[in-house]
Design an enzyme around this catalytic site. Structure first.
Site: not given
Length: 473
Positions: A188, A319, A328, A452
């Site tokens: 898997g 689930d 989450h 940056h």
């Protein structure tokens, strides 16, 4: 019985369950949570958190092995498998203890045992085989106007690939190996399989991944999955897609796998250990759901966007309520559920806005539609890409291999999806998640100033690329 009646009873204390309990308590509900094994559920104890601790050890070990790349010197690099596992378990215990503290802080009653629903509003709790934490209530009959199922999921078992905890592992055994196997078969290639493949490979195992579908990481964008495969194979992980493991023959300290790619004679290969990572299935058994007529589909409870089942007063989240099976998602689903019960009219759960992260090396993160799904939906799209090799921070980090990809609706400028592979993308993805929640178009993203030097600059550059304005490639 004292304290036997509540406004809300939540069955299961994983991330979905305990977060739901906290939010329910905040809203003034008299709340109880039922648990039979360990506070924090699978995620905190045997899933998301301890696996990340293992992967962090592997990441540091990787950098130690490549010290010369950074002008450094490290000799006689090694590791202690027991210490690596011990650290992971310590992290899990710390968070387990934290959940207990949160329950006390928010005045949520903990009931210790295995729960079943006798009728709407009535829960029976039987004694657990695991010792109860101090102060928890025990077996007995309890009542609540609202009952929320948060019982999670367990590893899926396929015929012929049944785990035996010694030679054939699920993620439970893979997290606490007594020794690192020299060779490993991972069946898997979803997030769980790939994370363990990455971990054990970094720690020195010869790893083979078998996936029945043509694409590894099947839920990811095909371009990102293809790049991931190239990186994994370059590292030395063997990947067999479009292939099945048809048989596992156990020997005294190894397993002989029969592997069939459908193109000819199946091959047999011997491995020290096998990990079965073929998905998970919801824990819907022994809860009384059939008797109550609660609708289920393919091993999960059917709900609407607010956690409601077809039976009044019974809800489900996480689930056990179906994919995506992510912590989450469970947490947010639970908050939506109790806020709807309170009458706060929250937004229904939009599964298209749930990010997914895989913590392998390199990391993978995504949200929204893949390029293929967007096209299947009949949308005209713009696609932007920006490679890590064009980013100064990535080069400075020594992590110049990766890609940020964005997908926009060509007519409206709506951001439909974002997909990334590379260093720290699991931390970057939330920027796009926020943008999608705010219904941001390309114009707002182009006018956003990114700091940056950071990896996040690539997020803007990918947007610019989609509109022919990229600056640094």
């Amino acid at each position: 019985m004292a304290d036997s009646s509540f406004d809300i009873i939540i069955i299961g204390s994983g991330p979905g369950g305990y977060v739901t309990a906290i939010r329910a308590a905040q809203l003034g509900f008299k709340t109880a949570i039922v648990e039979k094994s360990y506070l924090g559920g699978i995620c905190l104890n045997w899933g998301c958190i301890p696996t990340k601790a293992l992967l962090r050890s592997a990441e540091i070990y990787h950098y130690m092995q490549h010290a010369k790349d950074y002008g450094l010197s490290a000799e006689k690099i090694s590791y202690d498998p027991k210490a690596v596992v011990q650290r992971s378990r310590g992290v899990a215990k710390r968070l387990n203890d934290g959940v207990g503290f949160l329950m006390k802080k928010n005045k949520v009653t903990v009931i210790w045992g295995a729960a079943s629903i006798d009728a709407p509003g009535k829960v029976t709790v039987k004694k657990s085989t695991v010792e109860a934490p101090k102060g928890a209530l025990g077996e007995g009959a309890y009542q609540a106007e609202h009952i929320i199922l948060a019982t999670g999921a367990r590893p899926r078992v396929l015929p012929g690939l049944e785990p035996d905890k010694k030679l054939i592992w699920t993620y439970f055994e893979a997290m606490v190996p007594e020794k690192m196997p020299k060779s490993l078969l991972v069946v898997g290639s979803g997030a769980i399989g790939i994370e363990f493949a990455s971990f054990f490979h970094t720690m020195g195992a010869d790893v083979t991944v078998v996936e029945v579908l043509p694409q590894i990481l099947p839920v990811e964008d095909a371009e990102i999955a293809g790049l991931a495969r190239k990186r994994f194979e370059k590292q030395g992980i063997k990947i067999l897609s479009g292939t099945k493991v048809t048989k596992l023959e156990k020997k005294s300290d190894s397993v002989v796998a029969t592997i069939d790619d459908g193109k000819g004679k199946p091959q047999t290969v011997e491995f020290e250990r096998v990990i079965s990572a073929v998905g998970v299935v919801g824990n819907i058994e022994h809860l009384g759901l059939e008797k109550l007529g609660v609708k289920t589909d393919r091993g999960c409870v059917v709900i609407d966007g607010y956690g409601k089942t077809n039976v009044p007063g019974i809800y489900a989240i996480g689930d056990v309520a179906g994919p995506p099976m992510l912590a989450h998602k469970a947490e947010h689903e639970g908050v939506v559920c109790v806020e709807a019960i309170k009458g706060l009219h929250p937004h229904a759960m939009d599964k298209n806005l749930i990010p997914g992260c895989t913590y392998c090396h390199p990391q993978i993160a995504s949200v929204g539609l893949t390029e293929a799904k967007a096209k299947e939906g009949g949308r005209e799209i713009r696609v932007g890409r920006f490679p890590f090799v064009g980013n100064g921070k990535a080069i400075a980090l020594g992590e110049d291999q990766g890609l940020v990809k964005v997908i926009f609706d060509k007519k409206t400028g709506q951001l439909l999806g974002a997909h990334m592979i590379g260093a720290e993308v699991t931390e970057l993805i939330q920027g796009y998640v926020v943008a999608m929640n705010l219904e941001t178009t390309e114009e707002e993203l182009m006018h956003t100033v990114f700091p940056h030097p950071t990896l996040s600059e690539m997020m803007k550059e990918a947007v610019l690329d989609a509109y022919g304005r990229v600056l640094n490639t």
